[in-house]
Write a protein that holds these residues in place. Structure first.
Motif, PDB file in Angstrom:
ATOM      1  N   ARG A 113       6.819  -1.844  -8.674  1.00 28.33           N
ATOM      2  CA  ARG A 113       7.130  -2.017 -10.097  1.00 28.33           C
ATOM      3  C   ARG A 113       6.517  -3.301 -10.668  1.00 28.33           C
ATOM      4  N   HIS A 114       6.159  -4.230  -9.783  1.00 29.79           N
ATOM      5  CA  HIS A 114       5.593  -5.510 -10.221  1.00 29.79           C
ATOM      6  C   HIS A 114       4.099  -5.612  -9.873  1.00 29.79           C
ATOM      7  N   ARG A 115       3.480  -4.479  -9.637  1.00 27.38           N
ATOM      8  CA  ARG A 115       2.083  -4.421  -9.206  1.00 27.38           C
ATOM      9  C   ARG A 115       1.160  -5.083 -10.215  1.00 27.38           C
ATOM     10  N   LEU A 116       0.205  -5.835  -9.696  1.00 27.43           N
ATOM     11  CA  LEU A 116      -0.788  -6.518 -10.522  1.00 27.43           C
ATOM     12  C   LEU A 116      -1.685  -5.503 -11.217  1.00 27.43           C
ATOM     13  N   PHE A 156       7.752  -2.790   5.302  1.00 32.35           N
ATOM     14  CA  PHE A 156       8.077  -2.773   3.874  1.00 32.35           C
ATOM     15  C   PHE A 156       9.423  -3.447   3.583  1.00 32.35           C
ATOM     16  N   GLU A 157      10.412  -3.193   4.445  1.00 30.61           N
ATOM     17  CA  GLU A 157      11.724  -3.793   4.205  1.00 30.61           C
ATOM     18  C   GLU A 157      11.666  -5.304   4.329  1.00 30.61           C
ATOM     19  N   TYR A 158      10.999  -5.810   5.360  1.00 28.95           N
ATOM     20  CA  TYR A 158      10.878  -7.256   5.521  1.00 28.95           C
ATOM     21  C   TYR A 158      10.084  -7.869   4.365  1.00 28.95           C
ATOM     22  N   LEU A 159       9.035  -7.176   3.912  1.00 30.71           N
ATOM     23  CA  LEU A 159       8.249  -7.694   2.792  1.00 30.71           C
ATOM     24  C   LEU A 159       9.130  -7.819   1.553  1.00 30.71           C
ATOM     25  N   HIS A 160       9.954  -6.824   1.336  1.00 29.99           N
ATOM     26  CA  HIS A 160      10.870  -6.862   0.192  1.00 29.99           C
ATOM     27  C   HIS A 160      11.877  -8.011   0.340  1.00 29.99           C
ATOM     28  N   THR A 161      12.329  -8.273   1.560  1.00 25.17           N
ATOM     29  CA  THR A 161      13.252  -9.384   1.799  1.00 25.17           C
ATOM     30  C   THR A 161      12.621 -10.718   1.398  1.00 25.17           C
ATOM     31  N   ILE A 162      11.363 -10.925   1.811  1.00 24.29           N
ATOM     32  CA  ILE A 162      10.669 -12.171   1.454  1.00 24.29           C
ATOM     33  C   ILE A 162      10.476 -12.253  -0.053  1.00 24.29           C
ATOM     34  N   PHE A 163      10.054 -11.153  -0.657  1.00 18.67           N
ATOM     35  CA  PHE A 163       9.843 -11.099  -2.107  1.00 18.67           C
ATOM     36  C   PHE A 163      11.109 -11.475  -2.859  1.00 18.67           C
ATOM     37  N   GLU A 164      12.232 -10.885  -2.468  1.00 21.69           N
ATOM     38  CA  GLU A 164      13.491 -11.163  -3.151  1.00 21.69           C
ATOM     39  C   GLU A 164      13.940 -12.600  -2.940  1.00 21.69           C
ATOM     40  N   ALA A 165      13.674 -13.146  -1.746  1.00 19.81           N
ATOM     41  CA  ALA A 165      14.018 -14.545  -1.503  1.00 19.81           C
ATOM     42  C   ALA A 165      13.233 -15.453  -2.434  1.00 19.81           C
ATOM     43  N   VAL A 166      11.945 -15.166  -2.605  1.00 21.30           N
ATOM     44  CA  VAL A 166      11.109 -15.966  -3.514  1.00 21.30           C
ATOM     45  C   VAL A 166      11.576 -15.797  -4.956  1.00 21.30           C
ATOM     46  N   ARG A 167      11.800 -14.560  -5.373  1.00 18.76           N
ATOM     47  CA  ARG A 167      12.195 -14.311  -6.767  1.00 18.76           C
ATOM     48  C   ARG A 167      13.547 -14.945  -7.078  1.00 18.76           C
ATOM     49  N   THR A 168      14.503 -14.806  -6.170  1.00 16.44           N
ATOM     50  CA  THR A 168      15.841 -15.351  -6.407  1.00 16.44           C
ATOM     51  C   THR A 168      15.819 -16.874  -6.472  1.00 16.44           C
ATOM     52  N   ARG A 198       0.877  -1.174   0.000  1.00 12.95           N
ATOM     53  CA  ARG A 198       0.000   0.000   0.000  1.00 12.95           C
ATOM     54  C   ARG A 198       0.914   1.224   0.000  1.00 12.95           C
ATOM     55  N   GLU A 199       0.451   2.310  -0.557  1.00 13.58           N
ATOM     56  CA  GLU A 199       1.257   3.530  -0.576  1.00 13.58           C
ATOM     57  C   GLU A 199       1.753   3.808   0.843  1.00 13.58           C
ATOM     58  N   PRO A 200       3.064   4.018   1.048  1.00 11.36           N
ATOM     59  CA  PRO A 200       3.618   4.075   2.400  1.00 11.36           C
ATOM     60  C   PRO A 200       2.977   5.090   3.323  1.00 11.36           C
ATOM     61  N   ALA A 201       2.644   6.269   2.833  1.00 13.94           N
ATOM     62  CA  ALA A 201       2.073   7.283   3.722  1.00 13.94           C
ATOM     63  C   ALA A 201       0.800   6.781   4.379  1.00 13.94           C
ATOM     64  N   GLY A 202      -0.082   6.141   3.607  1.00 17.54           N
ATOM     65  CA  GLY A 202      -1.323   5.633   4.163  1.00 17.54           C
ATOM     66  C   GLY A 202      -1.118   4.483   5.122  1.00 17.54           C
ATOM     67  N   HIS A 214      12.663   5.741   4.945  1.00 13.48           N
ATOM     68  CA  HIS A 214      13.384   4.462   5.016  1.00 13.48           C
ATOM     69  C   HIS A 214      12.682   3.393   4.184  1.00 13.48           C
ATOM     70  N   HIS A 215      11.366   3.331   4.287  1.00  9.59           N
ATOM     71  CA  HIS A 215      10.644   2.214   3.683  1.00  9.59           C
ATOM     72  C   HIS A 215      10.243   2.446   2.225  1.00  9.59           C
ATOM     73  N   ARG A 216      10.188   3.689   1.779  1.00  5.40           N
ATOM     74  CA  ARG A 216       9.701   3.944   0.427  1.00  5.40           C
ATOM     75  C   ARG A 216      10.485   3.211  -0.658  1.00  5.40           C
ATOM     76  N   PRO A 217      11.821   3.146  -0.600  1.00  7.73           N
ATOM     77  CA  PRO A 217      12.526   2.413  -1.667  1.00  7.73           C
ATOM     78  C   PRO A 217      12.089   0.950  -1.776  1.00  7.73           C
ATOM     79  N   PHE A 218      11.776   0.329  -0.647  1.00  7.57           N
ATOM     80  CA  PHE A 218      11.329  -1.071  -0.675  1.00  7.57           C
ATOM     81  C   PHE A 218       9.933  -1.161  -1.270  1.00  7.57           C
ATOM     82  N   HIS A 219       9.055  -0.214  -0.913  1.00  6.37           N
ATOM     83  CA  HIS A 219       7.729  -0.162  -1.523  1.00  6.37           C
ATOM     84  C   HIS A 219       7.849   0.015  -3.028  1.00  6.37           C
TER      85      HIS A 219
END
Length: 242
Positions: free
Chosen positions: A237-240, A127-139, A104-108, A227-232
């Motif tokens: 970029r891969h949004r459905l 957001f950072e942890y979500l990105h970590t899981i995402f990258e683990a799955v993608r890699t 979700r948009e970080p501000a909200g 801090h979290h916006r770059p991970f969001h």
């Protein structure tokens, strides 16, 4: 006989409207829906599922796969306010599960989270942890996982859910988009966090309370958002597309 479809896990940043999404999955009636098992396991050291108490992510996955193979397809919703390192060391999470993600948009999301828990740590905004899981799955899989945006979900619920179902191999059920208001028994411990969904009968975009602190009005939240916006943004970029 063909193999059972893989369990689905929706990994969501806190306050991304993931509980509303889970409510839709519950309303379908054809899925075994599990609410935040990895979070509760992290908090309590145990979790009760399918009549069994598990005390590790290994046991939890064991039960998930058993139920998925013998009863109904499993749908799990969980949040990224915890570090799930032991889980990410289990190869079955990547090969035997359909991992999907919700942002979700970080501000909200950050404003809503702060309103519920002003003592939240930087990591707990998720957001950072979500990105970590995402990258683990993608890699590990070599495939880009599905990402849903909670703002898209409320802006066009049917198109978003229909597209999600098509990607994960579920029939779209338009009747699941509406429900009777009411609390779910397995939400009671976090009832305050899920009150909007419990009181609702469907997905409706609402304006945030005017008195709510935001990154524009609160210096601490501004730093959290920065801090979290770059991970969001990396996930967005891969949004459905509905």
């Amino acid at each position: 006989m063909s193999a059972a479809p893989k369990p689905i896990v929706l990994w969501a940043v806190p306050r991304s409207r993931s509980t509303a999404f889970l409510r839709i999955m519950l309303e379908r009636g054809d899925l075994e829906v599990v609410h935040e098992p990895f979070s509760y396991l992290q908090m309590d050291g145990h979790f009760d599922v399918a009549g069994r108490r598990v005390t590790s992510t290994t046991e939890l996955l064991d039960v998930m796969f058993e139920v998925n193979a013998n009863k109904r397809r499993v749908f799990v919703k969980d949040t990224s306010d915890y570090d799930y390192t032991p889980l990410l060391e289990d190869e079955r999470l990547f090969g035997d599960v359909v991992n999907t993600f919700m942002i979700r948009e970080p501000a909200g999301a950050i404003s809503s989270h702060y309103a519920m828990n002003p003592k939240a740590t930087l990591d707990e905004y998720g957001f950072e942890y979500l990105h970590t899981i995402f990258e683990a799955v993608r890699t590990t899989t070599g495939e880009v996982p599905l990402v849903v945006d909670g703002d898209d979900l409320v802006a066009d619920p049917e198109a978003t859910v229909r597209a999600y179902c098509e990607r994960v191999g579920l029939e779209f059920m338009p009747e699941a988009m509406r429900w009777d208001p009411g609390e779910r028994t397995n939400w009671q411990r976090k009832a305050a966090w899920h009150s909007e969904v419990a009181e609702s009968s469907g997905l409706v975009a609402k304006a945030p309370p005017k008195q709510r602190e935001t990154p524009d009005t609160n210096e601490h939240l501004r730093r959290v958002a920065e801090h979290h916006r770059p991970f969001h943004d990396a996930l967005a970029r891969h949004r459905l597309a509905g």
